[in-house]
Scaffold this motif. Structure first.
Motif, PDB file in Angstrom:
ATOM      1  N   THR B   3       0.825  -1.205   0.000  1.00 12.95           N
ATOM      2  CA  THR B   3       0.000   0.000   0.000  1.00 12.95           C
ATOM      3  C   THR B   3       0.863   1.260   0.000  1.00 12.95           C
ATOM      4  N   VAL B   5       2.849   4.359  -0.773  1.00 16.64           N
ATOM      5  CA  VAL B   5       2.930   5.193  -1.981  1.00 16.64           C
ATOM      6  C   VAL B   5       4.233   5.985  -1.929  1.00 16.64           C
ATOM      7  N   HIS B  39       6.393   8.218   2.837  1.00 18.35           N
ATOM      8  CA  HIS B  39       6.432   7.966   1.391  1.00 18.35           C
ATOM      9  C   HIS B  39       7.820   7.540   0.936  1.00 18.35           C
ATOM     10  N   LYS B 276      -2.282  -4.323   0.752  1.00 23.89           N
ATOM     11  CA  LYS B 276      -3.392  -4.100  -0.181  1.00 23.89           C
ATOM     12  C   LYS B 276      -4.311  -5.329  -0.199  1.00 23.89           C
ATOM     13  N   GLY B 311      -2.017   3.922   2.297  1.00 21.06           N
ATOM     14  CA  GLY B 311      -2.070   4.310   0.889  1.00 21.06           C
ATOM     15  C   GLY B 311      -2.964   5.498   0.598  1.00 21.06           C
ATOM     16  N   GLN B 313      -4.004   9.061  -0.243  1.00 21.12           N
ATOM     17  CA  GLN B 313      -3.344  10.209  -0.871  1.00 21.12           C
ATOM     18  C   GLN B 313      -3.957  11.494  -0.344  1.00 21.12           C
TER      19      GLN B 313
END
Lengths: 314, 314
Positions: B3, B5, B39, B276, B311, B313
């Protein structure tokens, strides 16, 4: 120090060809085999295996097994394996042979470093498609299983820190356990399979200081069942591996009927490591050179090969 | 699938400088810390640690610990460690916290591959100057000790061979042991700590075919002492680790009072691996997105950080 005497090698391919030549005709030329393989280090031997396979599309070890026999074959076979693979084979054979051989499992797993023992476990996977602890556990029960599985699975800390208080406490636990005969197996197993070797040596020293007798001597007085025998091996191997090996050799030679397996195992596994030191301890203890004792007990190509690994020059 | 990013990184040094900037003044800029560290992958995080140490002669992790606090601190701390080192810390904490946390020891040692578990044992040596099995053994006794030491010491074979007959025999042994309640612990321990995972899954399947109920369901019916709880974790982790993690998350969120340690552990350790997939299983099972459930239960920078690893955003 090692006893292995290296001779000049032109190339692995030339060695492979000379071996192939030695295999020709009726019966093999043992002398030629010894002259080559008895003077090559572990790296060179693996290169010869590779070269032989490339040139003759044949597995050198399998060919050797069909060309020679008996104790000579077994010794050459073990000599040709990489150390971790060889130890995996030795442990597998010991598992199959049962309790009278369990000291070999204890010896290998107590003498090796954490990394070396792990390499053996990995080699065991590759060769037998099972884990070492899986086979040990499936062939044993009770406290003997717990002890042996703990030994082969150990990954001991290798720093040189010593916890003095802990050495005292655990020397007492060991003493109580041994005194009561019906030993508190669980605690003895915990201590011997998980503590660092440096810490254990401190514990054994504390034991001697406190009780005026070494823990191994005390154990010998005990009824010697399989569990105690394995325990005894572990303590000796951790305390002083070279002295331990000297005794294995002495027993192999001096007991009625030579123990060729024990003799081969120690000589093949230590020739590139510390066999010179072990020879010196042997001489000190027995006032006879190891080579002389060995010469009297064994014969033929086996004898020539063992003496070569012991550093005898032609 | 993961997951995490990843955002563009100019250089580890620039990240280190931005973090240093975030630490300035009264209270830290949690948002900036999350924007950077939330990140970056495991390799980048280690490079940032190195760069920070070089530029400011200060340990970044220690600085983070002094700048932030509570669940946020604990999560960031775990996130900053290399995976093997993090697992070593998690196991050490579980050992110290006692029986209610032993499932964490079982979880880590059952989910990891043989090589990964070995890396944890090696990291444990480096960090604590003792072996993992040494600490586990010193804090436990009896069958629970045998089971936990067996788990952390295991080096399972990882080939995909299945011995069908063995699966049958050992499914029976497991069934008999569970049925008799006073389980034949020794054999259960042997099977679960030494067999390959592929073989064990075959054994569990055989169990279900034969008895019409999964072995984990059967175990839940049993009096749930610490031994059985660890057993239960092992079987679930070997059978289906993702499904296991889903349940840890579900319990962490839905039980009275959030279990932040469980939540953090799963999210931090799986974010770069299979979180995920675990999220999808969570949605299937609960008809709610994991992010939404998490959002309701926790708050502040801790919440922002966890959602970032999940994950989300901005």
């Amino acid at each position: 120090m090692a006893t292995l005497v290296l001779h000049h090698q032109t190339s692995p391919a030339q060695d492979a060809e000379a071996l192939h030549q030695a295999f020709k005709g009726w019966g093999s030329d043992g002398k030629a085999i010894i002259a080559i393989l008895g003077h090559r280090n572990v790296h060179q031997r693996q290169e010869i295996r590779k070269a032989y396979e490339e040139i003759y599309q044949e597995n050198l070890i399998k060919r050797l097994e069909s060309e020679i026999s008996g104790d000579f074959e077994r010794a050459v076979y073990r000599w040709m394996l990489e150390p971790a693979d060889r130890d995996a084979v030795l442990i597998n054979v010991a598992i199959k042979n049962g309790p009278k051989e369990y000291h070999v499992i204890a010896e290998i797993s107590s003498v090796l470093s954490a990394k070396e023992l792990l390499a053996v476990r990995s080699a065991y996977h590759d060769r037998y498609k099972r884990s070492m602890e899986e086979d040990v556990a499936a062939h044993t029960t009770g406290h003997l299983r717990q002890l042996l599985v703990g030994l082969v699975s150990s990954y001991r800390y290798e720093g040189d820190e010593i916890n003095v208080k802990l050495a005292q406490t655990e020397a007492n636990i060991l003493h109580e356990s041994i005194k009561e005969k019906k030993a508190n197996h669980e605690e003895v197993i915990r201590i011997l399979t998980t503590r660092s070797k440096t810490q254990l040596v401190a514990t054994f020293n504390r034991y001697r200081d406190e009780h005026g007798i070494s823990i191994t001597k005390k154990l010998v007085d005990q009824s010697s069942d399989d569990f105690v025998k394995v325990l005894h091996t572990v303590i000796r191997c951790i305390n002083d591996p070279k002295k331990y090996y000297e005794k294995v050799l002495r027993n192999a030679i001096k007991k009625f009927g030579t123990d060729e397996d024990g003799l081969t195992r120690v000589i093949v596994t230590r020739a590139e490591k510390d066999l010179k030191d072990i020879k010196e301890i042997y001489y000190k203890r027995n006032s006879v050179h190891l080579e002389d004792d060995v010469s009297k007990e064994i014969s033929g190509d086996y004898k020539k090969f063992i003496l070569t690994l012991l550093g005898k020059q032609d």
